[in-house]
Each structure stands twice: as C-alpha cells, then as structure tokens.
Design a protein around this motif. Structure first.
Motif, PDB file in Angstrom:
ATOM      1  N   UNK A   1     -10.264  66.713  52.450  1.00  0.00           N
ATOM      2  CA  UNK A   1     -10.785  66.974  51.248  1.00  0.00           C
ATOM      3  C   UNK A   1     -10.821  68.400  50.620  1.00  0.00           C
ATOM      4  N   UNK A   2     -11.273  68.517  49.433  1.00  0.00           N
ATOM      5  CA  UNK A   2     -11.568  70.085  48.894  1.00  0.00           C
ATOM      6  C   UNK A   2     -12.487  70.724  49.731  1.00  0.00           C
ATOM      7  N   UNK A   3     -13.460  69.932  50.082  1.00  0.00           N
ATOM      8  CA  UNK A   3     -14.752  70.513  50.842  1.00  0.00           C
ATOM      9  C   UNK A   3     -14.455  70.768  52.042  1.00  0.00           C
ATOM     10  N   UNK A   4     -13.618  69.883  52.854  1.00  0.00           N
ATOM     11  CA  UNK A   4     -13.226  70.220  54.210  1.00  0.00           C
ATOM     12  C   UNK A   4     -12.248  71.397  54.153  1.00  0.00           C
ATOM     13  N   UNK A   5     -11.232  71.527  53.252  1.00  0.00           N
ATOM     14  CA  UNK A   5     -10.360  72.702  53.174  1.00  0.00           C
ATOM     15  C   UNK A   5     -11.215  73.995  52.970  1.00  0.00           C
TER      16      UNK A   5
ATOM     17  N   UNK B   1      -0.470  67.010  63.703  1.00  0.00           N
ATOM     18  CA  UNK B   1       0.123  66.253  62.788  1.00  0.00           C
ATOM     19  C   UNK B   1       1.105  65.438  63.543  1.00  0.00           C
ATOM     20  N   UNK B   2       1.837  65.773  64.520  1.00  0.00           N
ATOM     21  CA  UNK B   2       2.530  64.902  65.475  1.00  0.00           C
ATOM     22  C   UNK B   2       1.888  63.722  66.144  1.00  0.00           C
ATOM     23  N   UNK B   3       0.742  63.986  66.625  1.00  0.00           N
ATOM     24  CA  UNK B   3      -0.101  63.161  67.489  1.00  0.00           C
ATOM     25  C   UNK B   3      -0.981  62.291  66.604  1.00  0.00           C
ATOM     26  N   UNK B   4      -1.216  62.794  65.301  1.00  0.00           N
ATOM     27  CA  UNK B   4      -1.892  61.746  64.365  1.00  0.00           C
ATOM     28  C   UNK B   4      -3.536  62.048  64.907  1.00  0.00           C
ATOM     29  N   UNK B   5      -3.884  63.491  65.183  1.00  0.00           N
ATOM     30  CA  UNK B   5      -5.143  63.542  65.733  1.00  0.00           C
ATOM     31  C   UNK B   5      -6.006  63.909  64.327  1.00  0.00           C
ATOM     32  N   UNK B   6      -7.449  63.931  64.584  1.00  0.00           N
ATOM     33  CA  UNK B   6      -8.156  64.445  63.383  1.00  0.00           C
ATOM     34  C   UNK B   6      -7.961  65.959  63.022  1.00  0.00           C
ATOM     35  N   UNK B   7      -7.560  66.069  61.845  1.00  0.00           N
ATOM     36  CA  UNK B   7      -6.900  67.506  61.865  1.00  0.00           C
ATOM     37  C   UNK B   7      -8.190  68.433  61.400  1.00  0.00           C
ATOM     38  N   UNK B   8      -9.114  67.826  60.837  1.00  0.00           N
ATOM     39  CA  UNK B   8     -10.493  68.785  60.666  1.00  0.00           C
ATOM     40  C   UNK B   8     -10.970  69.151  61.881  1.00  0.00           C
TER      41      UNK B   8
END
Length: 219
Positions: A2-6, A44-51
C-alpha cells in the motif's frame, strides 16, 4: 504494498541512511542498501512478506551488537522504537524484530536456524554481502577499524562453539575467512542465494590462495 507501507519504507530508508552514512567499518549505509536490494529480489522469488523483509533488511544493523558492547538485544530495541514511531502494526513489529534477532552469524559451531521465510531471505542477503569481492573489502575494513593484524601465521583460526566466544574474537582478519566467510556458502537457505554464494565463494578462495602466496614472498 500500500501507499502507507511504501511511505514507511521510504522514511525508514532515509532514517537509516542518516544514521549510517560515513560509517567506516563496512557496516555503513551502502551495506544496508545492498542487503535491502538483494533481500527484495530474494523475497520476490520466494514470495515472502515484502514489507517485513524490507523493514528488517533496512533496520538489521542499526543496533549491531559489535557496536553496543555486545548487547544482542539492542537491534530489536532500536528497531521497535522506530517502527512504533512510524505506527507500524504490532503484528509486523514482532515479525521484523524476530528477523533482526536471528540474522547474525553466531559462530562456526553454533546453529543458524531461523524461524520464518522472511528471516531466511534477510539472513541470506546479509551473508551474500559478507562474501565475494565486497565481502573481502568489508572484512579488511572491519579489521582495520578494530586495529587487527591482516594476518599472523602464528595465530590459528578458531571455530567458535558459542556466540559469546565468537563475539570476543580478536584474531587477524585472514582468520575470519576460515572462522566465518568460507562457511557461509553452505548455510544459505534460498536457491537463488546459493547460486550467488557459489560464485562469490570461489572468488574468495582464489583471493586467499593468492594472498598467502604473496605473503610468503612468491617469485
């Protein structure tokens, strides 16, 4: 995200850059930036929680025990204070702090097990920055920062069996390759990190072989 997370990630990057720019031991803003970028690619490759991955990668060294009298809790404390200020949800704060607690290498004879995919990703990214050409440069930068000899053939490497023993280590920088850096290739968690680590490991191996040949007056 989200914009907030970014916005939180952007604020955190600026905060850490302000804290660590100009640091001379190899744990500077550029180290953080490299780990952050690598961690994002692995996540991204492992589909982890990016935040969680991005926050942990950015904050993982702001309270490094090496610069806080060996206090292993300082990283999570400082990171929690910052995230609370940024109004990060408590559930995310807990996960980020867990990653930060687990990311450090704790000695050749100790376990490096982690409790989440996000911790695997950040630990791999941090360890990749400890090996290869940049890893070599960082090792000698840190050794110089601590006033250590580059090499002393009379001082053997020690495969530390506890984190307390590892933290007290003050041996020559070249020993660090045997005590930690050469061990990291086989301690990567993700497939992409293992591929990168293999190439960087080979470069370090070649460097140390060359270093020792020149040390002995190669002709």
């Amino acid at each position: 995200m989200s914009t907030y997370s970014t916005s939180i990630i952007d604020n955190t990057a600026r905060h850490v850059q302000n804290l660590l720019t100009g640091e001379g031991s190899g744990h500077d803003w550029w180290h953080i930036r490299r780990v952050w970028r690598t961690a994002k690619a692995l996540a991204e490759e492992e589909q982890a929680d990016m935040f969680v991955v991005e926050l942990a990668a950015l904050l993982h060294d702001i309270g490094d025990h090496k610069f806080h009298n060996g206090d292993e809790t300082m990283g999570a404390k400082l990171s929690r204070a910052w995230m609370e200020q940024q109004q990060v949800p408590e559930s995310k704060i807990v996960r980020v702090c867990q990653v930060i607690d687990e990311v450090s290498f704790k000695g050749a004879g100790t376990s490096s097990a982690v409790s989440s995919l996000e911790a695997q990703v950040v630990q791999d990214a941090d360890r990749l920055d400890a090996i290869g050409a940049i890893g070599i440069a960082r090792a000698f930068a840190y050794g110089g920062h601590k006033g250590r000899e580059m090499h002393n053939p009379a001082v053997a490497p020690v495969l530390h069996t506890s984190f307390e023993e590892y933290k007290k280590n003050s041996g020559p920088t070249l020993n660090h390759f045997y005590e930690k850096l050469f061990l990291l290739k086989d301690r990567m968690h993700t497939a992409s990190a293992r591929r990168l680590a293999a190439k960087r490991h080979d470069f370090m191996d070649e460097f140390v072989t060359r270093f020792l040949a020149e040390w002995d007056g190669e002709r």
